[in-house]
Design a protein around this motif. Structure first.
Motif, mmCIF file in Angstrom:
data_model
loop_
_atom_site.group_PDB
_atom_site.id
_atom_site.type_symbol
_atom_site.label_atom_id
_atom_site.label_comp_id
_atom_site.label_asym_id
_atom_site.label_seq_id
_atom_site.Cartn_x
_atom_site.Cartn_y
_atom_site.Cartn_z
ATOM 1 N N ASP A 79 -89.155 60.996 46.293
ATOM 2 C CA ASP A 79 -90.127 60.417 47.034
ATOM 3 C C ASP A 79 -91.032 59.803 46.086
ATOM 4 O OD1 ASP A 79 -92.307 59.610 48.833
ATOM 5 O OD2 ASP A 79 -92.631 61.591 49.634
ATOM 6 N N GLU A 80 -90.770 58.211 45.901
ATOM 7 C CA GLU A 80 -91.614 57.360 45.007
ATOM 8 C C GLU A 80 -92.963 57.366 45.544
ATOM 9 O OE1 GLU A 80 -89.622 54.134 43.380
ATOM 10 O OE2 GLU A 80 -87.982 55.191 42.940
ATOM 11 N N ALA A 81 -93.164 57.358 46.782
ATOM 12 C CA ALA A 81 -94.467 57.086 47.548
ATOM 13 C C ALA A 81 -95.312 58.257 47.104
ATOM 14 C CB ALA A 81 -94.479 56.744 48.896
ATOM 15 N N LEU A 82 -94.836 59.629 47.003
ATOM 16 C CA LEU A 82 -95.518 60.615 46.847
ATOM 17 C C LEU A 82 -96.094 60.437 45.288
ATOM 18 C CD1 LEU A 82 -96.620 63.604 47.057
ATOM 19 C CD2 LEU A 82 -94.466 64.383 46.406
ATOM 20 N N LEU A 83 -95.153 60.296 44.274
ATOM 21 C CA LEU A 83 -95.525 59.915 43.109
ATOM 22 C C LEU A 83 -96.695 59.015 42.769
ATOM 23 C CD1 LEU A 83 -92.126 60.024 41.293
ATOM 24 C CD2 LEU A 83 -93.886 61.696 41.147
ATOM 25 N N ARG A 84 -96.712 57.747 43.795
ATOM 26 C CA ARG A 84 -97.813 56.815 43.528
ATOM 27 C C ARG A 84 -99.140 57.244 44.078
ATOM 28 N NH1 ARG A 84 -95.695 51.319 46.214
ATOM 29 N NH2 ARG A 84 -97.903 50.901 45.933
ATOM 30 N N ARG A 85 -98.928 58.342 45.026
ATOM 31 C CA ARG A 85 -100.207 58.916 45.564
ATOM 32 C C ARG A 85 -100.661 59.841 44.620
ATOM 33 N NH1 ARG A 85 -97.159 59.066 50.365
ATOM 34 N NH2 ARG A 85 -96.846 61.306 49.990
ATOM 35 N N LEU A 86 -100.024 60.531 43.954
ATOM 36 C CA LEU A 86 -100.474 61.419 42.973
ATOM 37 C C LEU A 86 -101.060 61.147 41.676
ATOM 38 C CD1 LEU A 86 -97.672 64.292 43.580
ATOM 39 C CD2 LEU A 86 -100.042 64.413 44.427
ATOM 40 N N THR A 87 -100.439 60.001 41.303
ATOM 41 C CA THR A 87 -100.883 59.333 39.903
ATOM 42 C C THR A 87 -102.333 59.355 39.514
ATOM 43 O OG1 THR A 87 -98.702 57.981 39.895
ATOM 44 C CG2 THR A 87 -100.336 57.165 38.488
ATOM 45 N N PRO A 88 -102.983 58.613 40.533
ATOM 46 C CA PRO A 88 -104.399 58.540 40.247
ATOM 47 C C PRO A 88 -105.166 59.973 39.784
ATOM 48 C CG PRO A 88 -103.868 57.181 42.019
ATOM 49 C CD PRO A 88 -102.807 57.915 41.859
ATOM 50 N N ALA A 95 -108.024 70.545 44.053
ATOM 51 C CA ALA A 95 -108.044 69.569 45.509
ATOM 52 C C ALA A 95 -108.826 68.413 45.297
ATOM 53 C CB ALA A 95 -108.245 70.493 46.589
ATOM 54 N N ALA A 96 -110.127 68.298 44.195
ATOM 55 C CA ALA A 96 -110.956 67.206 44.148
ATOM 56 C C ALA A 96 -110.208 66.091 43.989
ATOM 57 C CB ALA A 96 -111.740 67.635 42.872
ATOM 58 N N ASP A 97 -110.681 65.008 44.531
ATOM 59 C CA ASP A 97 -109.988 63.476 44.515
ATOM 60 C C ASP A 97 -110.657 62.697 43.227
ATOM 61 O OD1 ASP A 97 -108.529 61.270 44.636
ATOM 62 O OD2 ASP A 97 -108.806 60.822 46.703
ATOM 63 N N ASP A 98 -110.176 62.383 42.261
ATOM 64 C CA ASP A 98 -110.639 61.690 41.367
ATOM 65 C C ASP A 98 -110.426 60.017 41.246
ATOM 66 O OD1 ASP A 98 -112.136 64.046 39.971
ATOM 67 O OD2 ASP A 98 -110.192 64.439 39.230
ATOM 68 N N THR A 99 -110.067 59.687 42.309
ATOM 69 C CA THR A 99 -109.462 58.291 42.607
ATOM 70 C C THR A 99 -110.713 57.508 42.518
ATOM 71 O OG1 THR A 99 -107.614 59.140 43.883
ATOM 72 C CG2 THR A 99 -107.905 56.742 43.871
ATOM 73 N N LEU A 100 -111.717 57.710 43.234
ATOM 74 C CA LEU A 100 -112.866 57.174 43.228
ATOM 75 C C LEU A 100 -113.586 56.683 41.858
ATOM 76 C CD1 LEU A 100 -115.020 55.663 44.730
ATOM 77 C CD2 LEU A 100 -116.354 57.611 44.822
ATOM 78 N N GLN A 101 -113.298 57.569 40.908
ATOM 79 C CA GLN A 101 -113.842 57.562 39.603
ATOM 80 C C GLN A 101 -112.969 56.400 38.791
ATOM 81 O OE1 GLN A 101 -114.149 60.381 40.913
ATOM 82 N NE2 GLN A 101 -116.310 60.779 40.964
ATOM 83 N N LEU A 102 -111.513 56.640 39.097
ATOM 84 C CA LEU A 102 -110.694 55.699 38.408
ATOM 85 C C LEU A 102 -110.859 54.269 38.951
ATOM 86 C CD1 LEU A 102 -107.313 57.471 38.236
ATOM 87 C CD2 LEU A 102 -108.847 56.828 36.488
ATOM 88 N N LEU A 142 -115.600 58.886 32.196
ATOM 89 C CA LEU A 142 -115.236 58.958 33.705
ATOM 90 C C LEU A 142 -116.202 59.108 34.643
ATOM 91 C CD1 LEU A 142 -112.682 58.451 35.460
ATOM 92 C CD2 LEU A 142 -112.227 60.786 35.369
ATOM 93 N N ASP A 143 -117.408 60.093 34.171
ATOM 94 C CA ASP A 143 -118.341 60.609 35.260
ATOM 95 C C ASP A 143 -119.419 59.687 35.342
ATOM 96 O OD1 ASP A 143 -119.159 61.117 32.724
ATOM 97 O OD2 ASP A 143 -119.719 63.114 32.960
ATOM 98 N N ARG A 144 -119.484 58.256 34.775
ATOM 99 C CA ARG A 144 -120.698 57.441 34.734
ATOM 100 C C ARG A 144 -120.590 56.750 36.163
ATOM 101 N NH1 ARG A 144 -120.790 54.015 29.156
ATOM 102 N NH2 ARG A 144 -121.356 56.029 27.584
ATOM 103 N N PRO A 145 -121.974 56.464 36.626
ATOM 104 C CA PRO A 145 -121.701 55.999 38.062
ATOM 105 C C PRO A 145 -121.178 54.670 38.166
ATOM 106 C CG PRO A 145 -123.851 56.851 37.440
ATOM 107 C CD PRO A 145 -123.054 57.027 36.320
ATOM 108 N N GLY A 146 -120.525 54.259 39.039
ATOM 109 C CA GLY A 146 -119.810 53.018 39.247
ATOM 110 C C GLY A 146 -120.278 51.947 40.247
#
Length: 382
Positions: A2-11, A90-97, A154-158
């Motif tokens: 499932d390459e789509a799963l890998l892409r979702r998990l990467t961030p 479970a935290a999603d860090d995608t926003l910081q990325l 990574l924790d600086r406001p964006g």
């Protein structure tokens, strides 16, 4: 696999490594190694916790790289012992990325490329194909971008506005190679909208959906461009239009108007008209007035001149156009269109031909050339 799963998990995996102290460039390399290992191992032995597995493998690869490089020994005091195996947070860090990849130190093209690589999970080859550049060129661009952001915390406001501009750039690139960048931009913007409650994020998502809904009707079978007024509206995606309008209405109700909401409102008025002749051009002019107030963007003023020409007549449109710099991209094409509507076919044909020489791409050049030829043919008829 499932390459789509890998892409979702990467961030999330990449963000986890950066939070543990890995610099961005080394962390991204380690994550790519972990993804390759997953492609090798998972088909025969899939893990129970895919994200935790990727984090563990990527962290080991990062540690191995650090310990093998003598020049990086000074960083070893930042490296904690490898955490015990267990469920990934479970935290999603995608926003910081998103914020990291849209850092103001990066050029727009570098920010787009880094976003597609780190957040979108695309390979360097896919990104290079999408932008029609050699893979080596794109690899250098991404490498420079990674070095630029490696020392950014990574924790600086964006800046949400910067992230939105990057995503809109991705969307406007359209489709090349085997990557549909418009669809990818919509996917990433949906992800951003789920992570941050901001009316302009919703406005951008609505704008993308409303524009994407017309995609099938934008080109003829021979690949030539079909102007909005001539499109077969039966080919528009009504489900995407309905979703875009609903998202826009919810955003506008918050009374925090921004440029993407205003642009989406213009797109919604086009989508709402059963025929081109029934378009509410007066209201579109009002939205362009709002956009001008918000941005004072010359391209917005150019589009407003077209709308004024439809609402109040071509001479009113030409008067609005006369206030703008003739060097503005597509200024000549707009002038040609308004002169044609005013009945001055000779001037319109000349301007269409002139605009064709300035066109930014082959499809637009061919369209403008055909417009000039059409008017010249009409003028020669007895």
């Amino acid at each position: 696999m499932d390459e789509a799963l890998l892409r979702r998990l990467t961030p999330g995996v990449l963000a986890a490594l950066v939070r543990r102290g890995a610099d961005f460039a080394a962390a991204e390399d380690a994550v790519q190694d972990a993804l390759l290992e997953a492609l090798r191992v998972w088909p025969a032995d899939p893990p129970r916790d895919a994200k935790g597995w990727l984090i563990a493998v990527a962290w080991r690869r990062f540690l191995d790289a650090v310990r093998a490089d003598a020049a990086r020994r000074r960083r070893e005091d930042l490296i904690e012992e490898e955490p015990a195996p267990g469920p990934a947070p479970a935290a999603d860090d995608t926003l910081q990325l998103y914020f990291l990849c849209a850092h103001p130190a990066l050029s727009p093209s570098s920010a787009v490329a880094l976003t597609l690589r780190a957040v979108g999970g695309l390979t360097t080859r896919q990104i290079a194909q999408a932008y029609l550049v050699p893979e080596a060129t794109m690899a250098q661009r991404i490498s420079r971008a990674k070095r630029t952001v490696s020392r950014v915390r990574l924790d600086r406001p964006g800046d949400v506005a910067t992230v939105l501009r990057v995503l809109y750039l991705v969307f406007n690139e359209g489709y090349h190679g085997d990557v549909d960048l418009a669809a990818e931009a919509i996917r990433l913007t949906r992800q951003l909208a789920a992570a941050v409650d901001h009316p302009e994020v919703a406005g951008l998502l609505a704008l993308m959906l409303l524009h994407h809904a017309r995609r099938a009707a934008r080109t003829a079978s021979d690949g030539s461009l079909v102007p909005l007024a001539e499109q077969d509206r039966g080919r528009w995606d009504t489900a995407l239009i309905a979703e875009g309008v609903a998202i826009l209405q919810a955003a506008l109700a918050r009374d925090r108007l921004g440029e993407f909401q205003a642009q989406a409102a213009v797109a919604a008025l086009h989508a709402d008209a059963p025929t081109a002749g029934e378009t509410d051009w007066a209201q579109i002019v009002e939205w362009y007035d709002e956009l001008t107030r918000l941005t004072d963007n010359p391209v917005v003023r150019l589009n407003r001149a077209v709308a004024v020409g439809q609402a109040d007549g071509p001479r009113a449109g030409l008067a609005a156009l006369a206030e703008l710099d003739p060097a503005l991209p597509r200024h000549t094409a707009v002038a040609a269109y308004l002169h044609e509507r005013d009945g001055d076919l000779a001037t319109a044909a000349r301007l269409y031909a002139e605009a064709a020489h300035k066109a930014p791409n082959l499809a637009e050049r061919d369209h403008l050339t055909r417009q000039a030829a059409r008017l010249n043919t009409t003028r020669r008829r007895p």
